[in-house]
Design an enzyme around this catalytic site. Structure first.
Site, PDB file in Angstrom:
ATOM      1  N   THR A 105      -5.770   0.720  -3.814  1.00  0.00           N
ATOM      2  CA  THR A 105      -4.520   0.113  -4.269  1.00  0.00           C
ATOM      3  C   THR A 105      -4.778  -1.233  -4.949  1.00  0.00           C
ATOM      4  OG1 THR A 105      -4.137  -1.028  -2.179  1.00  0.00           O
ATOM      5  CG2 THR A 105      -3.198   1.186  -2.387  1.00  0.00           C
ATOM      6  N   ASP A 114      -6.839 -10.578  -2.483  1.00  0.00           N
ATOM      7  CA  ASP A 114      -7.255 -10.310  -3.863  1.00  0.00           C
ATOM      8  C   ASP A 114      -6.505 -11.138  -4.900  1.00  0.00           C
ATOM      9  OD1 ASP A 114      -4.857  -9.061  -3.203  1.00  0.00           O
ATOM     10  OD2 ASP A 114      -5.191  -7.346  -4.509  1.00  0.00           O
ATOM     11  N   GLN A 159      12.862  -5.459  -6.142  1.00  0.00           N
ATOM     12  CA  GLN A 159      12.082  -6.215  -7.136  1.00  0.00           C
ATOM     13  C   GLN A 159      12.059  -5.586  -8.530  1.00  0.00           C
ATOM     14  OE1 GLN A 159       8.709  -8.673  -6.041  1.00  0.00           O
ATOM     15  NE2 GLN A 159       7.412  -7.553  -7.451  1.00  0.00           N
ATOM     16  N   HIS A 210       0.840  -1.203   0.000  1.00  0.00           N
ATOM     17  CA  HIS A 210       0.000   0.000   0.000  1.00  0.00           C
ATOM     18  C   HIS A 210       0.874   1.253   0.000  1.00  0.00           C
ATOM     19  CE1 HIS A 210      -3.994  -1.938   0.920  1.00  0.00           C
ATOM     20  NE2 HIS A 210      -3.136  -2.932   0.973  1.00  0.00           N
ATOM     21  N   ASP A 242      -5.830   5.852   1.850  1.00  0.00           N
ATOM     22  CA  ASP A 242      -6.051   4.478   1.412  1.00  0.00           C
ATOM     23  C   ASP A 242      -7.525   4.144   1.599  1.00  0.00           C
ATOM     24  OD1 ASP A 242      -6.013   1.566   1.369  1.00  0.00           O
ATOM     25  OD2 ASP A 242      -3.853   1.742   1.664  1.00  0.00           O
ATOM     26  N   GLU A 275       3.741  -4.347 -11.817  1.00  0.00           N
ATOM     27  CA  GLU A 275       5.167  -4.160 -12.111  1.00  0.00           C
ATOM     28  C   GLU A 275       5.588  -5.064 -13.269  1.00  0.00           C
ATOM     29  OE1 GLU A 275       6.911  -4.871  -8.258  1.00  0.00           O
ATOM     30  OE2 GLU A 275       6.025  -3.031  -7.450  1.00  0.00           O
TER      31      GLU A 275
HETATM   32  N1  UDP Z   1       8.942  -6.185  -3.234  1.00  0.00           N
HETATM   33  C1  UDP Z   1      10.266  -5.850  -3.151  1.00  0.00           C
HETATM   34  N2  UDP Z   1      11.162  -6.838  -2.888  1.00  0.00           N
HETATM   35  C2  UDP Z   1      10.817  -8.126  -2.709  1.00  0.00           C
HETATM   36  C3  UDP Z   1       9.454  -8.471  -2.802  1.00  0.00           C
HETATM   37  C4  UDP Z   1       8.536  -7.474  -3.066  1.00  0.00           C
HETATM   38  O1  UDP Z   1      10.646  -4.689  -3.313  1.00  0.00           O
HETATM   39  O2  UDP Z   1      11.711  -8.951  -2.459  1.00  0.00           O
HETATM   40  C5  UDP Z   1       7.950  -5.116  -3.495  1.00  0.00           C
HETATM   41  C6  UDP Z   1       7.288  -5.273  -4.839  1.00  0.00           C
HETATM   42  O3  UDP Z   1       8.042  -4.611  -5.829  1.00  0.00           O
HETATM   43  C7  UDP Z   1       5.909  -4.666  -4.601  1.00  0.00           C
HETATM   44  C8  UDP Z   1       5.662  -4.863  -3.104  1.00  0.00           C
HETATM   45  O4  UDP Z   1       6.924  -5.185  -2.526  1.00  0.00           O
HETATM   46  O5  UDP Z   1       5.901  -3.299  -4.924  1.00  0.00           O
HETATM   47  C9  UDP Z   1       4.707  -5.996  -2.794  1.00  0.00           C
HETATM   48  O6  UDP Z   1       3.420  -5.614  -3.130  1.00  0.00           O
HETATM   49  P1  UDP Z   1       2.387  -6.652  -3.718  1.00  0.00           P
HETATM   50  O7  UDP Z   1       1.108  -5.919  -3.914  1.00  0.00           O
HETATM   51  O8  UDP Z   1       2.929  -7.319  -4.907  1.00  0.00           O
HETATM   52  O9  UDP Z   1       2.270  -7.763  -2.606  1.00  0.00           O
HETATM   53  P2  UDP Z   1       1.953  -7.710  -1.027  1.00  0.00           P
HETATM   54  O10 UDP Z   1       3.263  -7.605  -0.347  1.00  0.00           O
HETATM   55  O11 UDP Z   1       1.064  -6.531  -0.776  1.00  0.00           O
HETATM   56  O12 UDP Z   1       1.292  -9.011  -0.789  1.00  0.00           O
END
Ligand code: UDP
Length: 459
Positions: free
Chosen positions: A137, A376, A337, A22, A115, A360
């Site tokens: 988001t 989701d 990432q 988020h 949010d 991404e």
């Molecule tokens: N991310 C990162 N490094 C990692 C894993 C994830 O920077 O090793 C970032 C990724 O680029 C994304 C966020 O963490 O922007 C994860 O958001 P996402 O909605 O995909 O998943 P959530 O963590 O909310 O389940």
């Protein structure tokens, strides 16, 4: 464009739910506002401000409020049933104090972009006569499902087997968000996404969606009947899309420390499109058996792989797995990432389908192998495979509910060498161009952000 001088006066508070998925999109949105001359202040929590790794050169001010768990945040609370109600009661008082402090210090606030989970922010903003924008988001399709449940238009538990909603493809019950298809599974989260999200949204001046119009046209059109909806995404650092924000390569706030050098060095020796990047994001947890199946599936695929296993998950890895796969694999606790996904050695992304990860990959043209876990992600995975056609789903075995090692192996082969993989790569590259166009100067998302900035100044 052209707002720079006048807009210096506009000040916007950006208030994300305190989780990585988020913070990233809302922080990135804040940078877009700053690039148009607006002052943006991000509202973080006391706990996160002590533990996150932030970009010291950031153009965004950070202020903190208490979520009631200043020493340990979400984990300190022990469960969402404790964390969420506490955050709502402590957070709303703390947010009101912050706004008062900023106003008293001579930094009045023109709008708060909050949010959509955090409906209390709208009530607080109204007390101060501040304009409000709810920021979703998650995908429009997901919001639509929650909306229908909140209005009683979808009655739970669902009779199945399919659900038909305006602007959405027919969805199997199992493709709905987990809080809806496994009714009762996480009551506190259900309360947030179904009840809080829509409790007062009719009073919001704007509703922002972190997508671009082409991605979910029909759903956006449907939603526009109710609210002043604006698509403003994808909120990916600019250097990966339009390159208009100089040096904007990272979101700028990591909740876990990325092992950047290790990851990038390891990738640099690998052939083009040869690596499977694996990550389940910042929150999802696999059980030990599923973890082992995935691990042995990765090994059995004989592909290079980079797997993000958060420190708190690493004890679940099979014994000796890291040693046994050292020639082909790298396990890290967190990675940068976007840098990883944009590396030419990446062949596909085995993902939990968190919405940011999907956006991404789509924005960088990387095909996906979807292994959704909860919230989701199942709906996002459906869209990945059947609507955007940028990947395939690794479906669990009906008998034991597991994505077995055989399935993992088969899907990796199909994603990296098969027709499905080729198609997905082609489509991902088409979406990548559309994403770039949307955020580029004069694109649909860029125009919406300009319109917001103009309105902030105009009235
Ligand atoms: N991310 C990162 N490094 C990692 C894993 C994830 O920077 O090793 C970032 C990724 O680029 C994304 C966020 O963490 O922007 C994860 O958001 P996402 O909605 O995909 O998943 P959530 O963590 O909310 O389940």
């Amino acid at each position: 464009m052209g707002h720079e001088n006048k807009a210096k006066k506009a000040h916007v508070l950006i208030f994300p739910f305190p989780a990585q998925g988020h913070i990233n999109p809302m922080l990135q949105f804040a940078k877009r506002l700053v690039s148009k001359g607006v002052k943006a202040t991000l509202v973080s929590t006391v706990f996160l401000s002590k533990t996150t790794f932030s970009d010291p050169t950031s153009s965004i001010d950070i202020q903190t409020i208490s979520d009631g768990f200043d020493e340990g945040g979400y984990n300190q609370a022990g469960s969402p049933d404790v964390y969420l109600p506490t955050f709502w009661s402590v957070g709303s008082k703390s947010l009101a104090s912050l706004i008062k402090k900023l106003v008293d210090a001579g930094h009045p606030i023109d709008a708060i972009v909050y949010d959509a989970f955090l409906d209390f922010a709208l009530d607080v903003a109204k007390q101060f006569g501040i304009r409000t924008a709810a920021f979703f988001t998650q995908a429009c399709a997901v919001n639509s499902v929650y909306y229908h449940v909140s209005k009683g238009l979808l009655q739970l538990p669902l009779p199945g087997p399919k659900v038909s909603l305006p602007g959405l493809p027919p969805l199997e019950v199992s493709e709905l968000p987990s809080f809806v298809c496994h009714h009762g599974s996480y009551p506190a989260w259900f309360d947030v996404v179904v009840n809080h999200q829509f409790s007062n949204i009719d009073e919001a001046d704007w509703v922002f969606l972190n997508i671009f119009y082409d991605l979910e046209k029909e759903a956006v059109d449907w939603m526009s009947q109710f609210w002043n909806v604006m698509t403003i995404g994808p909120t990916i650092p600019s250097m990966y899309l339009d390159r208009r924000l100089e040096n904007d390569k990272h979101y700028g706030m990591h909740l876990f420390k990325p092992k950047t050098g290790t990851c990038m060095n390891w990738l640099s020796g690998k052939p083009k499109s040869s690596v499977v990047y694996v990550s389940f994001g910042s929150m999802a947890e696999l059980d030990v058996v599923q973890m082992a199946e995935l691990a042995w599936g990765l090994k059995g695929s004989n592909c290079y792989f980079m797997w993000v296993v958060r420190e708190s998950e690493q004890a679940k890895l099979p014994k000796n797995f890291i040693e046994e796969t050292a020639e082909k694999g790298l396990v890290v606790s967190w990675c940068p990432q976007l840098e990883v996904l944009s590396h030419e050695s990446i062949g596909c992304f085995l993902t939990h389908c968190g919405f940011n990860s999907v956006l991404e990959a789509l924005s960088l043209g990387v095909p996906l192998l979807a292994m959704p876990q909860w919230t989701d992600q199942g709906t996002n995975a459906k869209y990945v495979e059947d609507v955007w056609e940028i990947g395939m789903r690794a479906r669990s075995d009906e008998e034991n509910g597991l994505v077995t090692r055989e399935i993992v192996k088969h899907c990796i082969k199909e994603s990296t060498e098969g027709e499905k993989g080729k198609e997905a790569r082609k489509n991902a590259s088409k979406w990548k161009n559309l994403a770039r166009k949307a955020v580029d100067e004069g694109g649909s998302s860029d125009k919406n952000i300009d319109e917001f900035v103009t309105k902030l100044l105009g009235d």
